[in-house]
Design a protein around this motif. Structure first.
Motif, PDB file in Angstrom:
ATOM      1  N   GLY A   1       1.560   7.679   4.774  1.00 30.12           N
ATOM      2  CA  GLY A   1       0.961   6.411   5.178  1.00 30.12           C
ATOM      3  C   GLY A   1       1.941   5.552   5.959  1.00 30.12           C
ATOM      4  O   GLY A   1       3.083   5.940   6.196  1.00 30.12           O
ATOM      5  N   HIS A   2       1.475   4.359   6.353  1.00 29.06           N
ATOM      6  CA  HIS A   2       2.371   3.402   7.004  1.00 29.06           C
ATOM      7  C   HIS A   2       3.526   3.037   6.069  1.00 29.06           C
ATOM      8  O   HIS A   2       4.662   2.893   6.486  1.00 29.06           O
ATOM      9  N   ASP A   3       3.196   2.874   4.784  1.00 28.43           N
ATOM     10  CA  ASP A   3       4.228   2.517   3.806  1.00 28.43           C
ATOM     11  C   ASP A   3       4.925   3.771   3.312  1.00 28.43           C
ATOM     12  O   ASP A   3       4.308   4.808   3.168  1.00 28.43           O
TER      13      ASP A   3
ATOM     14  N   LYS B   1      -7.969   3.465  12.272  1.00 29.38           N
ATOM     15  CA  LYS B   1      -7.410   4.790  11.966  1.00 29.38           C
ATOM     16  C   LYS B   1      -6.884   4.847  10.529  1.00 29.38           C
ATOM     17  O   LYS B   1      -7.206   5.761   9.773  1.00 29.38           O
ATOM     18  N   SER B   2      -6.074   3.855  10.184  1.00 30.61           N
ATOM     19  CA  SER B   2      -5.511   3.873   8.824  1.00 30.61           C
ATOM     20  C   SER B   2      -6.613   3.733   7.780  1.00 30.61           C
ATOM     21  O   SER B   2      -6.553   4.365   6.717  1.00 30.61           O
ATOM     22  N   THR B   3      -7.588   2.895   8.091  1.00 32.92           N
ATOM     23  CA  THR B   3      -8.703   2.724   7.158  1.00 32.92           C
ATOM     24  C   THR B   3      -9.404   4.060   6.921  1.00 32.92           C
ATOM     25  O   THR B   3      -9.674   4.435   5.775  1.00 32.92           O
TER      26      THR B   3
ATOM     27  N   MET C   1      -1.645  12.376   8.273  1.00 28.11           N
ATOM     28  CA  MET C   1      -0.424  11.678   8.687  1.00 28.11           C
ATOM     29  C   MET C   1      -0.774  10.457   9.515  1.00 28.11           C
ATOM     30  O   MET C   1      -1.437  10.552  10.535  1.00 28.11           O
ATOM     31  N   ASP C   2      -0.311   9.302   9.052  1.00 29.94           N
ATOM     32  CA  ASP C   2      -0.564   8.052   9.743  1.00 29.94           C
ATOM     33  C   ASP C   2       0.728   7.637  10.433  1.00 29.94           C
ATOM     34  O   ASP C   2       1.669   7.199   9.769  1.00 29.94           O
ATOM     35  N   GLU C   3       0.798   7.810  11.735  1.00 29.70           N
ATOM     36  CA  GLU C   3       1.997   7.466  12.506  1.00 29.70           C
ATOM     37  C   GLU C   3       3.248   8.177  11.985  1.00 29.70           C
ATOM     38  O   GLU C   3       4.158   7.535  11.489  1.00 29.70           O
TER      39      GLU C   3
HETATM   40 MG   LIG Z   1      -2.779   2.081  11.230  1.00 28.65          MG
END
Ligand SMILES: [Mg+2]
Ligand SMILES: Nc1ncnc2c1ncn2[C@@H]1O[C@H](COP(=O)(O)OP(=O)(O)OP(=O)(O)O)[C@@H](O)[C@H]1O
Lengths: 213, 223
Positions: free
Chosen positions: A83-85, A43-45, A157-159
């Motif tokens: 992102g995650h970060d 997903k993030s990729t 939106m990632d998480e």
């Molecule tokens: Mg991810």
């Protein structure tokens, strides 16, 4: 031009393993889409490829009708990615972080606007405190405030949910509602299926490097 | 073009603010430079004439060693928390990011020089002059350009911080030679006007480094 995203036969490899393979994806302008899938399903990729931060190993795709190889800066100017970060600077305050982001984006905002954004996320009282001293949820809300800078057409939106409390989720729900009302396109990758499903038109699931809906 | 400069200034002032808030790094580098100079002078203190002769070389070496730490930190701090990607996604021009970092490093190295010069003047009995100032500016421009370049290059590598000196120092050799040579000539009141040739060389180095890194900035910074 009705499709905001068109991906054909996209593949992405890290070292020897293919994370995405023969993936096709079309998303229409104004759609709101959930992206589900197990840990490590890509997903993030996928979101990073859409944000032009990663290039696909194979395949071709267009965003806003533009080729990401050639018009990276146009694409970046019209989308935002959570992102995650957190992408924040710990020794700067929320106000300073927003100011920096706006100046890099080329937005000529004054502090009143930043303060109203912080107010919208209910973190105005923390505006002058270094980020490093704030709680995770407060930082997450600041990340959400950053999404409001400028007028992006596509919001990835990632998480978005982890670290947000009940009121935080409500605020985010409200933002998503507004964005959809304004005709923005949204992609939300999340493990919180219940919450996400409330806000989307359709669900995509990543499995074995491909998308099934 | 105005957006380009706005981005450059935004990066420069952000870094300035961060370094100011977190002064320990700045202070420790200044102290490190000071200690190096003192150690060199103790090691050579047998012979004042020798000391004067060695002064330019020792000064530049001190500057090179002392600035390595902060040069490395320059892009490394963007690696944490996805900040680098955050800047890219906001649409920063990689060259603006590079230039902002470069100016910050130049500012820092100039500060280091201002701090070390008076001490140099006392310890090694040298005279300050405008020509000397020009040489110092040109030399530190080259040092910060190369340093910023390698900082960007190694920040994306794991264990990159160990690689930085290994890559940086050999490339600094021509710059070091030219800077030391002109400084020597300036201090010796250059009777035969040789310093102009060396100054030109220094300027050429600076231009090559600057153009080279601006041309490769996109490749270097945007994956
Ligand atoms: Mg991810
Ligand atoms: N930079 C990288 N280098 C090597 N492998 C990577 C890299 N980024 C991701 N991967 C690999 O790609 C796969 C997919 O990762 P990704 O982060 O896209 O998954 P995800 O669906 O977002 O997972 P999660 O739900 O845990 O966030 C994983 O196996 C991961 O190890």
């Amino acid at each position: 031009m009705n499709n905001i995203i068109e991906m054909v036969e996209i593949g992405r490899r890290f070292d020897r393993s293919w994370v995405l393979a023969h993936m096709n994806l079309t998303i229409k302008k104004g759609e709101s889409v959930a992206l589900f899938g197990a840990n490590g399903s890509g997903k993030s990729t996928l979101l990073k490829i859409l944000a032009t931060l990663l290039s696909p190993t194979t395949g071709r795709f267009q965003i806003f009708g533009k080729n990401p190889e050639k018009e990276k800066s146009f694409i970046r100017r019209h989308l935002r990615l959570l992102g995650h970060d957190k992408q924040l600077y710990g020794s700067l305050t929320p106000l300073e972080n927003l100011r920096l982001a706006a100046r890099i984006r080329g937005l000529d905002y004054n502090d009143k606007i930043f303060e109203s954004l912080l107010g919208q996320l209910q973190i105005l009282p923390f505006k002058d405190q270094p980020i490093g001293e704030l709680s995770e949820g407060t930082k997450k809300k600041l990340v959400l405030a950053k999404l409001l800078l400028g007028d992006p057409e596509l919001i990835l939106m990632d998480e978005p949910y982890p670290a947000l409390d009940k009121s935080g989720r409500e605020i985010l729900g409200h933002l998503i509602h507004e964005w959809r009302h304004e005709g923005k396109t949204l992609i939300i990758a999340s493990h919180d299926h219940e919450e996400t499903i409330k806000h989307v038109d359709r669900v995509l699931t990543l499995q074995g490097g491909m998308i099934s809906s | 073009m105005t957006l380009f400069f706005q981005q450059t200034v935004a990066i420069l002032s952000k870094d300035f603010l961060m370094e100011y808030r977190d002064r320990s790094r700045l202070l420790s580098t200044l102290l490190f430079g000071l200690l190096l100079l003192l150690l060199f002078s103790f090691a050579l203190s047998v012979d004042p004439a020798l000391m004067r002769k060695m002064a330019p070389g020792l000064f530049w070496l001190t500057l090179f060693f002392a600035s390595t730490l902060s040069l490395e930190h320059s892009f490394q701090k963007e690696r944490e928390e996805g900040r680098w990607e955050g800047l890219l996604i906001l649409g920063i021009d990689p060259r603006a990011l590079f230039l902002g970092k470069l100016l910050g490093n130049l500012l820092f190295i100039s500060l280091l020089q201002l701090f070390l010069l008076p001490l140099m003047a006392v310890l090694y009995d040298i005279q300050l002059s405008w020509t000397l100032g020009t040489v110092l500016v040109l030399g530190s421009l080259g040092l910060s350009t190369l340093g910023t370049f390698y900082s960007a290059l190694t920040a994306s590598l794991r264990e990159g911080q160990f690689l930085l000196p290994l890559l940086l120092y050999p490339m600094l050799v021509p710059l070091l030679l030219a800077s030391v040579k002109v400084t020597e000539l300036v201090l010796a009141r250059d009777l035969f006007g040789q310093q102009v040739a060396w100054l030109k060389l220094l300027i050429v180095f600076d231009i090559i480094f600057l153009l080279g890194s601006l041309l490769t900035a996109e490749f270097l910074i945007d994956r």
